[in-house]
Design a protein around this motif. Structure first.
Motif, PDB file in Angstrom:
ATOM      1  N   ILE A 156      -2.529 -18.892 -58.554  1.00 36.77           N
ATOM      2  CA  ILE A 156      -1.362 -18.022 -58.355  1.00 36.77           C
ATOM      3  C   ILE A 156      -0.323 -18.716 -57.493  1.00 36.77           C
ATOM      4  CG2 ILE A 156      -0.606 -15.862 -57.261  1.00 36.77           C
ATOM      5  CD1 ILE A 156      -3.363 -14.704 -58.174  1.00 36.77           C
ATOM      6  N   GLU A 157      -0.778 -19.393 -56.449  1.00 36.75           N
ATOM      7  CA  GLU A 157       0.146 -20.129 -55.575  1.00 36.75           C
ATOM      8  C   GLU A 157       0.855 -21.227 -56.350  1.00 36.75           C
ATOM      9  OE1 GLU A 157       2.218 -22.411 -52.906  1.00 36.75           O
ATOM     10  OE2 GLU A 157       1.598 -20.307 -52.744  1.00 36.75           O
ATOM     11  N   SER A 158       0.107 -21.939 -57.184  1.00 34.66           N
ATOM     12  CA  SER A 158       0.675 -23.056 -57.922  1.00 34.66           C
ATOM     13  C   SER A 158       1.729 -22.603 -58.925  1.00 34.66           C
ATOM     14  CB  SER A 158      -0.442 -23.814 -58.648  1.00 34.66           C
ATOM     15  OG  SER A 158       0.077 -24.837 -59.459  1.00 34.66           O
ATOM     16  N   ARG A 159       1.449 -21.502 -59.631  1.00 33.96           N
ATOM     17  CA  ARG A 159       2.355 -21.063 -60.684  1.00 33.96           C
ATOM     18  C   ARG A 159       3.447 -20.110 -60.193  1.00 33.96           C
ATOM     19  NH1 ARG A 159       4.942 -22.525 -65.097  1.00 33.96           N
ATOM     20  NH2 ARG A 159       5.515 -20.741 -66.399  1.00 33.96           N
ATOM     21  N   LEU A 160       3.079 -19.184 -59.324  1.00 32.64           N
ATOM     22  CA  LEU A 160       4.005 -18.123 -58.925  1.00 32.64           C
ATOM     23  C   LEU A 160       4.515 -18.265 -57.502  1.00 32.64           C
ATOM     24  CD1 LEU A 160       2.082 -15.108 -60.505  1.00 32.64           C
ATOM     25  CD2 LEU A 160       3.902 -16.478 -61.529  1.00 32.64           C
ATOM     26  N   GLY A 161       3.742 -18.914 -56.653  1.00 40.49           N
ATOM     27  CA  GLY A 161       4.126 -19.071 -55.261  1.00 40.49           C
ATOM     28  C   GLY A 161       3.714 -17.884 -54.421  1.00 40.49           C
ATOM     29  N   LEU A 162       3.065 -18.135 -53.312  1.00 37.30           N
ATOM     30  CA  LEU A 162       2.666 -17.102 -52.362  1.00 37.30           C
ATOM     31  C   LEU A 162       3.378 -17.354 -51.042  1.00 37.30           C
ATOM     32  CD1 LEU A 162      -1.208 -16.752 -52.879  1.00 37.30           C
ATOM     33  CD2 LEU A 162       0.486 -14.947 -53.205  1.00 37.30           C
ATOM     34  N   ALA A 163       3.968 -16.312 -50.473  1.00 38.21           N
ATOM     35  CA  ALA A 163       4.603 -16.445 -49.164  1.00 38.21           C
ATOM     36  C   ALA A 163       3.563 -16.843 -48.128  1.00 38.21           C
ATOM     37  CB  ALA A 163       5.263 -15.123 -48.773  1.00 38.21           C
ATOM     38  N   ALA A 164       4.006 -17.522 -47.100  1.00 36.26           N
ATOM     39  CA  ALA A 164       3.085 -17.995 -46.068  1.00 36.26           C
ATOM     40  C   ALA A 164       2.316 -16.848 -45.425  1.00 36.26           C
ATOM     41  CB  ALA A 164       3.854 -18.777 -45.009  1.00 36.26           C
ATOM     42  N   ASP A 165       2.958 -15.682 -45.312  1.00 34.35           N
ATOM     43  CA  ASP A 165       2.307 -14.524 -44.701  1.00 34.35           C
ATOM     44  C   ASP A 165       1.961 -13.464 -45.751  1.00 34.35           C
ATOM     45  OD1 ASP A 165       4.885 -13.835 -45.308  1.00 34.35           O
ATOM     46  OD2 ASP A 165       5.231 -12.673 -43.477  1.00 34.35           O
ATOM     47  N   ALA A 166       1.720 -13.883 -46.983  1.00 32.43           N
ATOM     48  CA  ALA A 166       1.419 -12.942 -48.067  1.00 32.43           C
ATOM     49  C   ALA A 166       0.147 -12.150 -47.765  1.00 32.43           C
ATOM     50  CB  ALA A 166       1.259 -13.681 -49.384  1.00 32.43           C
ATOM     51  N   GLU A 167       0.174 -10.886 -48.153  1.00 34.64           N
ATOM     52  CA  GLU A 167      -1.019 -10.039 -48.039  1.00 34.64           C
ATOM     53  C   GLU A 167      -1.855 -10.234 -49.299  1.00 34.64           C
ATOM     54  OE1 GLU A 167      -0.971  -5.741 -46.590  1.00 34.64           O
ATOM     55  OE2 GLU A 167      -1.376  -5.488 -48.732  1.00 34.64           O
ATOM     56  N   VAL A 168      -3.040 -10.797 -49.140  1.00 35.29           N
ATOM     57  CA  VAL A 168      -3.951 -11.039 -50.262  1.00 35.29           C
ATOM     58  C   VAL A 168      -5.178 -10.160 -50.052  1.00 35.29           C
ATOM     59  CG1 VAL A 168      -5.301 -12.739 -51.527  1.00 35.29           C
ATOM     60  CG2 VAL A 168      -3.105 -13.398 -50.502  1.00 35.29           C
ATOM     61  N   THR A 169      -5.267  -9.092 -50.840  1.00 30.44           N
ATOM     62  CA  THR A 169      -6.312  -8.082 -50.654  1.00 30.44           C
ATOM     63  C   THR A 169      -7.450  -8.274 -51.646  1.00 30.44           C
ATOM     64  OG1 THR A 169      -4.717  -6.454 -49.854  1.00 30.44           O
ATOM     65  CG2 THR A 169      -6.826  -5.609 -50.640  1.00 30.44           C
ATOM     66  N   LEU A 170      -8.657  -8.118 -51.156  1.00 31.63           N
ATOM     67  CA  LEU A 170      -9.857  -8.142 -51.986  1.00 31.63           C
ATOM     68  C   LEU A 170     -10.581  -6.814 -51.847  1.00 31.63           C
ATOM     69  CD1 LEU A 170     -11.838 -10.132 -53.653  1.00 31.63           C
ATOM     70  CD2 LEU A 170     -13.149 -10.160 -51.525  1.00 31.63           C
ATOM     71  N   GLU A 171     -10.807  -6.124 -52.951  1.00 32.03           N
ATOM     72  CA  GLU A 171     -11.668  -4.947 -52.913  1.00 32.03           C
ATOM     73  C   GLU A 171     -13.106  -5.423 -52.779  1.00 32.03           C
ATOM     74  OE1 GLU A 171     -11.266  -2.166 -56.079  1.00 32.03           O
ATOM     75  OE2 GLU A 171      -9.267  -1.529 -55.474  1.00 32.03           O
ATOM     76  N   ALA A 172     -13.867  -4.780 -51.899  1.00 28.29           N
ATOM     77  CA  ALA A 172     -15.249  -5.193 -51.656  1.00 28.29           C
ATOM     78  C   ALA A 172     -16.125  -3.966 -51.496  1.00 28.29           C
ATOM     79  CB  ALA A 172     -15.328  -6.069 -50.409  1.00 28.29           C
ATOM     80  N   ASP A 173     -17.283  -3.997 -52.112  1.00 27.41           N
ATOM     81  CA  ASP A 173     -18.238  -2.914 -51.965  1.00 27.41           C
ATOM     82  C   ASP A 173     -19.223  -3.233 -50.855  1.00 27.41           C
ATOM     83  OD1 ASP A 173     -17.113  -1.453 -53.968  1.00 27.41           O
ATOM     84  OD2 ASP A 173     -18.741  -1.715 -55.407  1.00 27.41           O
ATOM     85  N   PRO A 174     -19.642  -2.236 -50.079  1.00 31.45           N
ATOM     86  CA  PRO A 174     -20.686  -2.470 -49.081  1.00 31.45           C
ATOM     87  C   PRO A 174     -21.931  -3.041 -49.755  1.00 31.45           C
ATOM     88  CG  PRO A 174     -19.688  -0.314 -48.771  1.00 31.45           C
ATOM     89  CD  PRO A 174     -19.166  -0.834 -50.078  1.00 31.45           C
TER      90      PRO A 174
END
Length: 202
Positions: free
Chosen positions: A69-87
């Protein structure tokens, strides 16, 4: 294991090797889709990995996605990258690896703080696993914090048990709590059990 309310297109796998192979296949498909997108004028400020249980994927797989995603679209340095996670699907080492792979926020799929309600919904985790996961997340260096997801209207849920779930969620000290009303979707076990002309859930 598929939750009884889930209508997502998921694949149930029975071994770690099958999970790894299916994950790599899916990541390849997502990256192919990303490569077909036009690069935006600016960098992305948020990215959300959700739907199903992305925390079953390895940190290496999530890292491939963030790098693509960073390579193709670019991510801001302070981008919020969220992962859904189950206990129950991650420990301290795996969480640290996710953060190293670029994850800055975790959305914890608690859904309920009542074991009977979790079992009635087909959830694979227990309340004790939720509490253990919350303890890990409180200590983790997540730049954008973490949240808890809850579902209201689960089978057997009462007003009192819902109050206890809300109180437990607040006591876990997340940065945010999201509440979703249960929706009965066609093709799910809940639709078979509680659909039109079936008994109500309560």
């Amino acid at each position: 294991q598929r939750c009884y309310y889930c209508d997502f297109p998921i694949a149930v796998v029975r071994s770690e090797s099958a999970l790894e192979a299916k994950t790599e296949w899916y990541v390849d498909l997502v990256l192919r889709e990303v490569a077909a997108l036009e690069r935006p004028a600016g960098r992305l400020v948020s990215c959300y990995f959700g739907g199903g249980t992305p925390s079953l994927a390895s940190a290496a797989a999530i890292g491939r996605l963030t790098e693509g995603i960073e390579s193709r679209l670019g991510l801001a340095a302070d981008a919020e990258v969220t992962l859904e996670a189950d206990p129950g699907t991650f420990d301290e080492a795996k969480l640290a690896a996710y953060i190293e792979a670029g994850v800055t926020r975790v959305s914890l799929g608690a859904q309920s703080f009542a074991d009977a309600e979790l079992a009635a919904a087909g959830r694979a985790h227990t309340v004790s696993e939720t509490l253990a996961a919350a303890a890990l997340l409180r200590r983790a260096p997540l730049a954008h914090g973490w949240s808890i997801d809850l579902i209201s209207g689960l089978p057997g849920q009462t007003l009192e048990s819902w109050r206890r779930t809300l109180a437990a969620a607040v006591a876990a000290e997340p940065d945010h709590v999201s509440v979703y009303d249960l929706q009965i979707q066609s093709g799910t076990l809940f639709a078979r059990w509680y659909g039109r002309d079936r008994p109500v859930l309560f």
